[in-house]
Write a protein that holds these residues in place. Sequence first.
Motif: not given
Length: 510
Positions: A239-240, A243, A285, A288
């Motif tokens: 996920e990082e 993102k 994500m 966002s």
Amino acid sequence: MTSWNKNIYRSLLILSFVGLNAVILWGLGEVWVFWNSGADKASILHTGIEVDDSNQPEIEWAILENQGRPMEKQTLLDIERDYVRSWYVRSVAMASNDSYGLDDYYTDSLRSKLYQVLQLNKANGITLEETTLAHHPVLEFYSTDGTLVVFSDHNVESYHEVWQGGEMLHAMREIKSYQVMMLLEDGFWRVRHLVEDKHPSSPIKEIRDLGSPQIESIKGLNYYPAQTPWNIFGSGFNEEIIKEDFARIRGMGLNTIRIFVPYEAFGKEKVTEDKQSKLMKVFDMAASMDLKVLVTLFDFYGNYDLMDWTATHRHAETLVKLLKGHPALLGWDIKNEPDLDFDSRGKRKVLAWLEEMIYQISKWDRGHPVTIGWSSPQAADLLADKVHFISFHYYDKPNQFQKTYSSLKEKAGNTPILLSEFGISSYSGFWNAFSGSEQEQKAYYTEMTSVLKQQEIPFMFWTLYDFKEVPKEVVGRYPWRRQPQKYFGCVTVEGLEKPSFKVLDQTPVK
């Protein structure tokens, strides 16, 4: 010595006797366990064909106050299973003109009628390929002794192809309704009567009109993380990293990404919860970062056979219903480059699958547009009257793009067009005679983006990153194909911007 030999023989006989009885008792025990473990009767009693459980047409019961005894939940599941399988087995029989397997799902009287049809078709060299896509049964009667059930099956959606001598004579999609009686025999629910209902069924609806989808502002790219190309949802899901990538994409002034769902890796007709969860996280994500997502529902798929249709429908239905309410969703790209399968699978077969998938997705989601990711502009006008916007890929020379695009636009009429893939590799090495370079890549994008801006053409380039490895399933195992594929990015594997990065940056100049 003789006495010793006799004792050995006696011991061997006793051991053989004990061993034989042990094997017999073990075998009986296994049979007993098998019969009492809920084993699928397609694998034990049925002597016909092996039933493929990936055949999963849409089925929804409407249980009214039926006459007779109340219907048990498990019994209804058994009836549904055998009823759906009866259609499947009949389809296999019609496609091969072989009655093998019909005995398991039809009673004597109905079997004889089916045999007559098979004999007639065989005599005329005709085969019928068919599949049912949706059933809407209504329970009407369940006998007190639990051995007879009557129901009506409304609006049965089916697709048929008539073949003779290797040539398709006719293809049609239709909706019919039936009156059905099934009997419980030897633990099987067999079809006793299947009579077409003469009352008119619901008409087949065309794809709904969304008006002109708002795609003209799209400026985006096709996305994979640098370290996990073609496997974003696998064990390396991070996920990082995603993102950070989305922040970088948004920082380039881009507003849209295109992502890909690998059919088999997602579980085919039974999409795994793990994959659904990861897919939803990617959408969250993207939202966002104020990015829209065009999701390609089928990547690494190439079957298209009628008997495989319902499995692909369940795959698509799961994903469409999962994501259709998500704010990041732009629309549905059914299949990545299906025209590349024309030679191996047959053009008519591929187009029939695509058209049906458009119809199905339109039932599940009435609020988002549908398109197809054609590999070339030459194929992109196919089904142009069925999709909401055309999307195509272009990897030829920039100076030929304007002419190619104008030709497609003329064929497309009023259907909007998206250039959903374009790009060039910066690879320079043995396998392309050291002919590529990062400067050549920059020049390519400079010329292409100039035309796109002038003509106000929405676009998505290939791709953000160079890749360290490219799976052989993507372009094959030959190095002269795999090596160039690693260098299509505007950012290196290490994260350094290449000269093309600034050309593709869409941030408004202050």
